[in-house]
Design a protein around this motif. Sequence first.
Motif: not given
Lengths: 315, 397
Positions: A51-52, A117-119, A122-128, A227-228
């Motif tokens: 995941l990370f 850690l990944a979550n 990773g929050k700002p990278f879900i949409q782009p 990335w989700t």
Amino acid sequence: MAAGALGWWGVPLGILAGTLRGSVPFLLVSLGECLTEKSGKINLGLEGTLLFGAMSAYAISYLSSGIVGPTLAPWLGVLAAGVAGMVLGAIHGWLSQQPRVNDVAVGIAMIIFGGGLANFFGKPFIQPQAPQLPTIPIGGWSSLDPVQSALQISPLFLLGVAIVPLMSWFFKSTRWGLYVRAVGDSPDAALAMGISIFWVRMASIVGGSFLAGIGGASLSLFYPGVWTERISSGQGLMAVALVIFARWQPWQCLWASLLFGGAQALGPAFQSVGIDSYYYLFNAAPYILTLVIMIITCSPQRTLAGAPGALGKDS
Amino acid sequence: MSDRNRSFRLSRRQVMRGLLATSAFGLTAKFGTGCAQSPSSGGGAAADGAAAEELVVGFIYVGPKDDFGYNQAHAEGAAAMVADVPGIRLVEEASVPETTAVAETMRSMIEIDGAKVLFPTSFGYFDPHILALAEEFPDVQFFHAGGLYQEGVHPKNVGSYFGYIDEAQYVAGVVAAHMSPAGKLGFVAAKPIPQVLRNVNSFTLGARSVNPAATTQVIFTGEWAEPVKEAEATNSMADQGIEVITCHVDSPKVVMETAERRGVMTSGYHADQSPLAPEGYLTGAEWDWSSIYTELGQEFVAGKTLMAGDIPHVLRGGLADNFCKLSPYGPAVSDEAKAGGDAAVAAIESGELVIYQGPLKTNTGDEVLSTDQALKTDNIELEKMDYFVEGVIGSVS
């Protein structure tokens, strides 16, 4: 859109394509775990590493595409995923070798830590949308669109396949491979040989985590290519089980990964041609396979052939 | 092993220290909540005065807020509410699982942030978590998306709202059928529950109103978020020559991107996914929570409450009531399809088009509605749907 329906041919094609697409994370994680377990430690935390790694690869690919361009960015992402994996591996390697620390328990903690850690990052990278890794088309001989798109091979798949004979050769014919096997089979003998058990295991765990991190990169930069937070859906854990199935042999890791990758495609492929009963069963195929393997291979009476002698023992 | 057990024994001093530490932690934690609670109950006037009479509204999402899906639709609605209604302060928490975790989140929003209205948006939050918290905090209003409220059974401070998004799916089906020469449509679905089946059926009925031979191939993935399976399902549909794919999963991102890569047209769900599929995106069934949330926000600020009966406990509506909408048509959509879609929207909004109009058969040949029967959108029968209509390829069980 040009090609018509493939009908029943869609099932084998779907499974073949699913195998080529879906087996990459299994292959890389299982090879990494194979290396780790050969040294006598289990790293269950590869699920978290996966995941990370997926998150790091996606984030770096997205962030660096403006600087280095969209062709180089995904490769930077792959590298970042490997390095991120190594960091998690180093934590596991250090923690699991402390006195009276159980490596399975540390592994479970590392699953939660890596995932969390990944979550978190990773929050700002879900949409782009991040630039994806290129694929190598080998289906150009066919005029059918489904065949062409099924035969899109990821360079990471080729990397995994190339690592298989290398790792096999490494274990069999190199001095360092012997060190890893010695530490895994008989730590006392290795110690008598003057090998540092700590550092050999550390290197094996970090190296294995590097591969698992790259496996994560294949999830977010190749297939399914997003990335989700739920991207791994247990594939890291399945890959760990797969190493046992493969009897700690890199070549068998390859076949086992292909089998698992193909099993994932069963449910959707059957439903698309109208076989819609038992789809829960088909969807569960990889998990059932894992369970069956565990039941067949595990016995309280004997240890498995090929299992590193010191695996799962205190030292 | 025996060696480990012996060496793992704790000394008395260590045990004492551990006990002291845990009880100290427990006490401070207790004090912490105690402190947070007192200003909101005892010294409430002072706290409210300082905050200039701001009403705190809490939103809780089951996944990330920018997932191009269900949660994004709600988060956009919440943002609109804050932007349009002065005097509202928003507190949000994303990725809260449907477990006791949501109860903890709600409790801390009420006790620490002083929230007076909560919107726990995920379906599974309702029972037992919202119900339990609603009993405990009778002066806090709970609004739940799902239409599960039952008069007399559930606490007075619980309300529910839901949109008939299948109306938008019907229109999407009309557009899809216009664009698909072979009439082969695909639907990636998560689970066979009534809401999903209704979307599949309405999409299919919309398509068959244009092309009576159109079919919808359904693939169930089994879970709300299963990216690999969703991609696999989309790919196998593309292999079967399916021309338009839509879906009902938590985040349609994987389906849209995979279909676009395969050159298959798509119809979105939950939110606008046109940036993900710039070429093949036709239209999509979107939630339109902004108008509902803004309306509710104005009522909160005006002092209306569920408990006093100023706000109805069940709010439902479709296209006409702005509970849902359609994505703007993509570049691939022909003028004919646009006209067909617009006509369907107009007919649904005016009420002259009833989607579930007899004669209607299931795809196994059983009769659902005879020629003179019809089920209007707000008919409760439709919320118990357990069949696929004729034209759907797939089975519910």
